[in-house]
Design a protein around this motif. Structure first.
Motif, PDB file in Angstrom:
ATOM      1  N   ALA A  56       0.818  -1.214   0.000  1.00 19.17           N
ATOM      2  CA  ALA A  56       0.000   0.000   0.000  1.00 19.17           C
ATOM      3  C   ALA A  56       0.854   1.267   0.000  1.00 19.17           C
ATOM      4  CB  ALA A  56      -0.935   0.000   1.210  1.00 19.17           C
ATOM      5  N   GLY A  57       2.175   1.114   0.136  1.00 16.87           N
ATOM      6  CA  GLY A  57       3.067   2.268   0.126  1.00 16.87           C
ATOM      7  C   GLY A  57       3.173   2.989   1.453  1.00 16.87           C
ATOM      8  N   GLU A  58       2.674   2.371   2.536  1.00 12.75           N
ATOM      9  CA  GLU A  58       2.676   3.030   3.842  1.00 12.75           C
ATOM     10  C   GLU A  58       3.954   2.808   4.638  1.00 12.75           C
ATOM     11  OE1 GLU A  58      -0.870   2.890   6.301  1.00 12.75           O
ATOM     12  OE2 GLU A  58      -1.961   2.012   4.604  1.00 12.75           O
ATOM     13  N   VAL A  59       4.549   1.629   4.519  1.00 12.07           N
ATOM     14  CA  VAL A  59       5.731   1.298   5.315  1.00 12.07           C
ATOM     15  C   VAL A  59       6.804   0.667   4.440  1.00 12.07           C
ATOM     16  CG1 VAL A  59       4.324   0.922   7.395  1.00 12.07           C
ATOM     17  CG2 VAL A  59       4.993  -1.039   5.990  1.00 12.07           C
ATOM     18  N   GLU A  60       7.974   0.532   5.037  1.00 14.87           N
ATOM     19  CA  GLU A  60       9.089  -0.190   4.431  1.00 14.87           C
ATOM     20  C   GLU A  60       9.551  -1.241   5.427  1.00 14.87           C
ATOM     21  OE1 GLU A  60      11.086   3.394   1.821  1.00 14.87           O
ATOM     22  OE2 GLU A  60      11.749   3.153   3.899  1.00 14.87           O
ATOM     23  N   ILE A  61      10.058  -2.329   4.910  1.00 16.85           N
ATOM     24  CA  ILE A  61      10.652  -3.359   5.748  1.00 16.85           C
ATOM     25  C   ILE A  61      12.157  -3.275   5.557  1.00 16.85           C
ATOM     26  CG2 ILE A  61      10.917  -5.852   6.054  1.00 16.85           C
ATOM     27  CD1 ILE A  61       7.950  -6.126   5.450  1.00 16.85           C
ATOM     28  N   THR A  62      12.870  -3.270   6.683  1.00 11.74           N
ATOM     29  CA  THR A  62      14.325  -3.149   6.625  1.00 11.74           C
ATOM     30  C   THR A  62      14.994  -4.301   7.366  1.00 11.74           C
ATOM     31  OG1 THR A  62      14.478  -1.798   8.641  1.00 11.74           O
ATOM     32  CG2 THR A  62      14.181  -0.624   6.545  1.00 11.74           C
ATOM     33  N   GLN A  63      16.229  -4.544   6.955  1.00 12.45           N
ATOM     34  CA  GLN A  63      17.127  -5.437   7.669  1.00 12.45           C
ATOM     35  C   GLN A  63      18.478  -4.743   7.713  1.00 12.45           C
ATOM     36  OE1 GLN A  63      16.569  -9.155   5.346  1.00 12.45           O
ATOM     37  NE2 GLN A  63      15.783 -10.032   7.246  1.00 12.45           N
ATOM     38  N   LYS A  64      19.013  -4.621   8.906  1.00  7.82           N
ATOM     39  CA  LYS A  64      20.286  -3.924   9.125  1.00  7.82           C
ATOM     40  C   LYS A  64      20.261  -2.528   8.517  1.00  7.82           C
ATOM     41  CE  LYS A  64      22.840  -8.213   9.406  1.00  7.82           C
ATOM     42  NZ  LYS A  64      23.897  -9.057   8.866  1.00  7.82           N
ATOM     43  N   GLY A  65      19.094  -1.885   8.578  1.00 11.83           N
ATOM     44  CA  GLY A  65      18.953  -0.516   8.113  1.00 11.83           C
ATOM     45  C   GLY A  65      18.675  -0.347   6.636  1.00 11.83           C
ATOM     46  N   ASP A  66      18.741  -1.425   5.869  1.00 10.54           N
ATOM     47  CA  ASP A  66      18.512  -1.358   4.429  1.00 10.54           C
ATOM     48  C   ASP A  66      17.113  -1.855   4.084  1.00 10.54           C
ATOM     49  OD1 ASP A  66      21.156  -0.478   3.887  1.00 10.54           O
ATOM     50  OD2 ASP A  66      21.872  -2.554   3.951  1.00 10.54           O
ATOM     51  N   VAL A  67      16.444  -1.169   3.175  1.00 12.12           N
ATOM     52  CA  VAL A  67      15.126  -1.600   2.718  1.00 12.12           C
ATOM     53  C   VAL A  67      15.297  -2.907   1.946  1.00 12.12           C
ATOM     54  CG1 VAL A  67      13.143  -1.017   1.264  1.00 12.12           C
ATOM     55  CG2 VAL A  67      14.268   0.765   2.613  1.00 12.12           C
ATOM     56  N   VAL A  68      14.443  -3.878   2.263  1.00 16.79           N
ATOM     57  CA  VAL A  68      14.507  -5.188   1.619  1.00 16.79           C
ATOM     58  C   VAL A  68      13.147  -5.523   1.001  1.00 16.79           C
ATOM     59  CG1 VAL A  68      16.335  -6.062   3.116  1.00 16.79           C
ATOM     60  CG2 VAL A  68      13.959  -6.407   3.760  1.00 16.79           C
ATOM     61  N   ASP A  69      13.181  -6.461   0.077  1.00 17.55           N
ATOM     62  CA  ASP A  69      11.963  -6.970  -0.538  1.00 17.55           C
ATOM     63  C   ASP A  69      11.235  -7.810   0.506  1.00 17.55           C
ATOM     64  OD1 ASP A  69       9.978  -8.239  -1.983  1.00 17.55           O
ATOM     65  OD2 ASP A  69      11.336  -9.163  -3.420  1.00 17.55           O
ATOM     66  N   PRO A  70      10.022  -7.435   0.866  1.00 17.84           N
ATOM     67  CA  PRO A  70       9.322  -8.173   1.918  1.00 17.84           C
ATOM     68  C   PRO A  70       9.026  -9.623   1.550  1.00 17.84           C
ATOM     69  CG  PRO A  70       7.907  -6.477   0.992  1.00 17.84           C
ATOM     70  CD  PRO A  70       9.256  -6.296   0.387  1.00 17.84           C
ATOM     71  N   ALA A  71       8.942  -9.928   0.273  1.00 19.42           N
ATOM     72  CA  ALA A  71       8.643 -11.295  -0.149  1.00 19.42           C
ATOM     73  C   ALA A  71       9.818 -12.233   0.109  1.00 19.42           C
ATOM     74  CB  ALA A  71       8.274 -11.322  -1.623  1.00 19.42           C
ATOM     75  N   SER A  72      11.024 -11.688   0.131  1.00 15.41           N
ATOM     76  CA  SER A  72      12.190 -12.542   0.295  1.00 15.41           C
ATOM     77  C   SER A  72      12.920 -12.327   1.622  1.00 15.41           C
ATOM     78  CB  SER A  72      13.164 -12.329  -0.864  1.00 15.41           C
ATOM     79  OG  SER A  72      13.608 -10.986  -0.885  1.00 15.41           O
ATOM     80  N   ALA A  73      12.439 -11.423   2.448  1.00 14.93           N
ATOM     81  CA  ALA A  73      13.108 -11.140   3.723  1.00 14.93           C
ATOM     82  C   ALA A  73      12.999 -12.336   4.661  1.00 14.93           C
ATOM     83  CB  ALA A  73      12.499  -9.901   4.378  1.00 14.93           C
ATOM     84  N   GLN A  74      14.135 -12.771   5.161  1.00 10.77           N
ATOM     85  CA  GLN A  74      14.186 -13.847   6.138  1.00 10.77           C
ATOM     86  C   GLN A  74      14.960 -13.345   7.335  1.00 10.77           C
ATOM     87  OE1 GLN A  74      15.895 -17.236   4.168  1.00 10.77           O
ATOM     88  NE2 GLN A  74      13.995 -17.736   3.139  1.00 10.77           N
ATOM     89  N   PRO A  76      15.374 -11.493  11.183  1.00 10.49           N
ATOM     90  CA  PRO A  76      14.845 -10.309  11.849  1.00 10.49           C
ATOM     91  C   PRO A  76      14.607  -9.156  10.872  1.00 10.49           C
ATOM     92  CG  PRO A  76      16.761 -11.152  13.021  1.00 10.49           C
ATOM     93  CD  PRO A  76      16.673 -11.892  11.725  1.00 10.49           C
ATOM     94  N   ILE A  77      13.462  -8.515  11.026  1.00  7.00           N
ATOM     95  CA  ILE A  77      13.127  -7.342  10.217  1.00  7.00           C
ATOM     96  C   ILE A  77      12.680  -6.215  11.127  1.00  7.00           C
ATOM     97  CG2 ILE A  77      12.452  -8.701   8.186  1.00  7.00           C
ATOM     98  CD1 ILE A  77       9.476  -8.010   8.969  1.00  7.00           C
ATOM     99  N   ARG A  78      12.662  -5.024  10.575  1.00  4.86           N
ATOM    100  CA  ARG A  78      12.101  -3.839  11.233  1.00  4.86           C
ATOM    101  C   ARG A  78      11.091  -3.241  10.275  1.00  4.86           C
ATOM    102  NH1 ARG A  78      13.254  -3.109  16.462  1.00  4.86           N
ATOM    103  NH2 ARG A  78      12.981  -0.881  16.231  1.00  4.86           N
ATOM    104  N   ILE A  79      10.149  -2.510  10.825  1.00  2.00           N
ATOM    105  CA  ILE A  79       9.107  -1.854  10.052  1.00  2.00           C
ATOM    106  C   ILE A  79       9.207  -0.358  10.323  1.00  2.00           C
ATOM    107  CG2 ILE A  79       6.615  -1.683   9.618  1.00  2.00           C
ATOM    108  CD1 ILE A  79       6.431  -4.475  11.120  1.00  2.00           C
ATOM    109  N   ARG A  80       9.213   0.444   9.252  1.00  3.87           N
ATOM    110  CA  ARG A  80       9.265   1.895   9.426  1.00  3.87           C
ATOM    111  C   ARG A  80       8.318   2.539   8.400  1.00  3.87           C
ATOM    112  NH1 ARG A  80      15.229   3.159   6.815  1.00  3.87           N
ATOM    113  NH2 ARG A  80      14.539   3.204   4.644  1.00  3.87           N
TER     114      ARG A  80
END
Length: 85
Positions: A56-74, A76-80
């Motif tokens: 929906a364009g509301e948030v980004e998922i990050t790992q180690k501070g970098d935006v990652v593709d949520p479909a392939s993120a494995q 720990p993640i963060r949401i911002r």
């Protein structure tokens, strides 16, 4: 306690609203806010809610501070909040 998809999305938004614009949250923050005594089963539903908010364009998922593709993120993640620019 069963949380609906929209409940989880709303809780993500509320937790982000309560923090600085530059802050991020962990999916466990959301799960614990919804079900403090039995939050672990909510981890994947929270991640799914975050993926919907990415679409929906509301948030980004990050790992180690970098935006990652949520479909392939494995792992720990963060949401911002989504950032422009």
């Amino acid at each position: 306690m069963t949380a609906s998809e929209s409940d989880l999305e709303d809780r993500i938004r509320a937790l982000l609203d309560a923090r600085a614009d530059s802050a991020s949250i962990c999916p466990s923050d959301v799960a614990r806010a919804v079900a403090p005594d039995d939050w672990r089963p909510l981890m994947e539903p929270v991640r799914a809610a975050a993926r919907r908010l990415v679409e929906a364009g509301e948030v980004e998922i990050t790992q180690k501070g970098d935006v990652v593709d949520p479909a392939s993120a494995q792992g720990p993640i963060r949401i911002r909040r989504a950032r422009t620019g």
